[in-house]
Write a protein that holds these residues in place. Structure first.
Motif, mmCIF file in Angstrom:
data_model
loop_
_atom_site.group_PDB
_atom_site.id
_atom_site.type_symbol
_atom_site.label_atom_id
_atom_site.label_comp_id
_atom_site.label_asym_id
_atom_site.label_seq_id
_atom_site.Cartn_x
_atom_site.Cartn_y
_atom_site.Cartn_z
ATOM 1 N N UNK A 197 0.797 -1.115 -0.249
ATOM 2 C CA UNK A 197 0.174 0.157 -0.084
ATOM 3 C C UNK A 197 1.066 1.218 -0.270
ATOM 4 N N UNK A 198 2.372 1.405 0.426
ATOM 5 C CA UNK A 198 2.821 2.578 0.773
ATOM 6 C C UNK A 198 3.289 2.691 -0.883
ATOM 7 N N UNK A 199 3.929 2.036 -1.609
ATOM 8 C CA UNK A 199 4.109 1.642 -2.401
ATOM 9 C C UNK A 199 3.717 2.636 -3.532
ATOM 10 N N UNK A 200 2.050 2.071 -3.124
ATOM 11 C CA UNK A 200 0.534 2.145 -4.306
ATOM 12 C C UNK A 200 0.308 3.809 -4.283
ATOM 13 N N UNK A 201 0.454 4.335 -2.409
ATOM 14 C CA UNK A 201 0.490 5.345 -2.223
ATOM 15 C C UNK A 201 1.240 6.363 -2.885
ATOM 16 N N UNK A 202 2.966 6.524 -2.446
ATOM 17 C CA UNK A 202 3.935 7.396 -3.811
ATOM 18 C C UNK A 202 3.914 7.389 -5.228
ATOM 19 N N UNK A 206 3.337 10.489 -7.145
ATOM 20 C CA UNK A 206 4.083 10.586 -8.223
ATOM 21 C C UNK A 206 3.227 11.024 -9.822
ATOM 22 N N UNK A 207 2.076 10.448 -10.381
ATOM 23 C CA UNK A 207 1.094 10.953 -11.029
ATOM 24 C C UNK A 207 0.489 12.164 -10.708
ATOM 25 N N UNK A 208 -0.126 12.491 -9.468
ATOM 26 C CA UNK A 208 -0.451 13.475 -9.370
ATOM 27 C C UNK A 208 0.146 15.324 -9.629
ATOM 28 N N UNK A 260 12.558 9.030 -4.316
ATOM 29 C CA UNK A 260 13.072 10.350 -5.186
ATOM 30 C C UNK A 260 12.670 10.298 -6.240
ATOM 31 N N UNK A 261 12.159 9.898 -6.998
ATOM 32 C CA UNK A 261 10.961 10.407 -7.925
ATOM 33 C C UNK A 261 10.112 11.650 -7.433
ATOM 34 N N UNK A 262 9.417 10.758 -6.258
ATOM 35 C CA UNK A 262 8.321 12.571 -5.600
ATOM 36 C C UNK A 262 8.907 13.092 -5.941
ATOM 37 N N UNK A 263 10.168 13.361 -4.425
ATOM 38 C CA UNK A 263 11.331 14.884 -4.533
ATOM 39 C C UNK A 263 11.645 15.550 -5.433
ATOM 40 N N UNK A 264 12.012 14.433 -6.597
ATOM 41 C CA UNK A 264 12.356 15.205 -8.152
ATOM 42 C C UNK A 264 11.542 15.885 -8.569
ATOM 43 N N UNK A 265 10.033 15.201 -8.762
ATOM 44 C CA UNK A 265 8.600 16.625 -8.877
ATOM 45 C C UNK A 265 8.572 17.279 -8.218
ATOM 46 N N UNK A 266 8.272 17.274 -7.291
ATOM 47 C CA UNK A 266 8.069 18.562 -6.004
ATOM 48 C C UNK A 266 8.812 19.661 -6.318
#
Length: 280
Positions: A197-202, A206-208, A260-266
């Motif tokens: 579930x945590x991976x799906x949330x991340x 990332x998609x958002x 890392x991908x989420x942080x990069x997108x932000x």
């Protein structure tokens, strides 16, 4: 491919006939919606002298033959063929030869994109047909439905979908149900357990972070552009500038890659907002 700096020509209609709904018929023209003039194409040349290669029609028993000596044949067994002439094929002409026959109307969401094939623009064939064309177009628009029909194109009966587009209509040829392979056979071996579930949330985050209004005009065929620059450089006798290949990403865990991908997108979004504020 169009020459450098040459403006694309207005496409000619590829088919003329009638759009038929019950007893109502309207003369129409069909135009290709997909342009290929700007696509890069290559010729086969002889390596030694760079002259274009010519392909010949060769019969194993009689050598080279002309196109006038060719006939159509359907192979039904090893080395056994049924020969079909133009007269034979004309004898099986359907009522949809020269006519787009609308037989059903459906809600747009019922039309699975998997069955969409090639798009075409549809317009009236002359001023006299404009009134009837406009009536059918507006009736389709106001009903909120997509017309399903049949027409013979290129010697084959095609299933089609028809819907309004601006002042005209857009026609999609459709694939028949038997042409689309069932998805289940490709996915049946996948594990049935749900992912963590945590991976799906991340992944959702990332998609958002990469979501936004669709603007296909902002995308271009970068490979074709790079090949065109290479062609221009070689034609001018200069050394082409090659883009460096990116280094292969270091192998990390899926969880760390998501973080890392989420942080990069932000970070990219924050910098974009700063640039917008400075430009205001």
């Amino acid at each position: 491919m169009a020459k450098w700096g040459q403006k694309p020509m207005k496409p000619r209609c590829t088919w003329t006939g009638h759009l038929k709904l019950s007893l109502v018929t309207v003369p129409v023209r069909v135009y290709p919606a997909i342009g290929t003039a700007d696509k890069i194409t290559f010729h086969q040349l002889h390596k030694g002298c760079h002259q274009r290669i010519k392909q010949k029609l060769v019969c194993p028993g009689h050598g080279e033959v002309s196109r006038e000596d060719l006939v159509r044949g359907y192979q039904y067994a090893t080395d056994k063929f049924v020969i079909l002439t133009e007269t034979d094929l004309e004898a099986v002409s359907l009522e949809t030869t020269g006519t787009i026959e609308l037989v059903q109307f459906v809600r747009p969401q019922e039309l699975d994109p998997m069955y969409l094939d090639a798009p075409y623009y549809l317009g009236p064939d002359g001023p006299v047909a404009a009134e009837g064309f406009a009536v059918l177009r507006e009736a389709l628009r106001r009903s909120g439905r997509v017309g399903i029909g049949r027409v013979v194109l290129g010697g084959k009966e095609k299933l089609i979908a028809l819907q309004p587009l601006g002042k005209g209509l857009v026609l999609f040829t459709l694939r028949y149900a038997g042409e689309v392979r069932p998805a289940q056979i490709y996915f049946e071996g996948l594990p049935p357990e749900p992912p963590e579930a945590t991976q799906v949330a991340l992944a959702q985050e990332l998609i958002a972070g990469k979501s936004g209004p669709l603007n296909l005009a902002s995308f271009a065929d970068r490979y074709q552009s790079a090949v065109l620059e290479l062609i221009k450089a070689k034609a001018d006798g200069t050394e082409p500038v090659l883009a460096p290949r990116p280094d292969a990403a270091q192998v990390i865990s899926l969880m760390e890659a998501l973080r890392q991908s989420v942080a990069q997108t932000h970070s990219v979004r924050r910098n974009g907002r700063k640039k917008t504020a400075l430009a205001a």
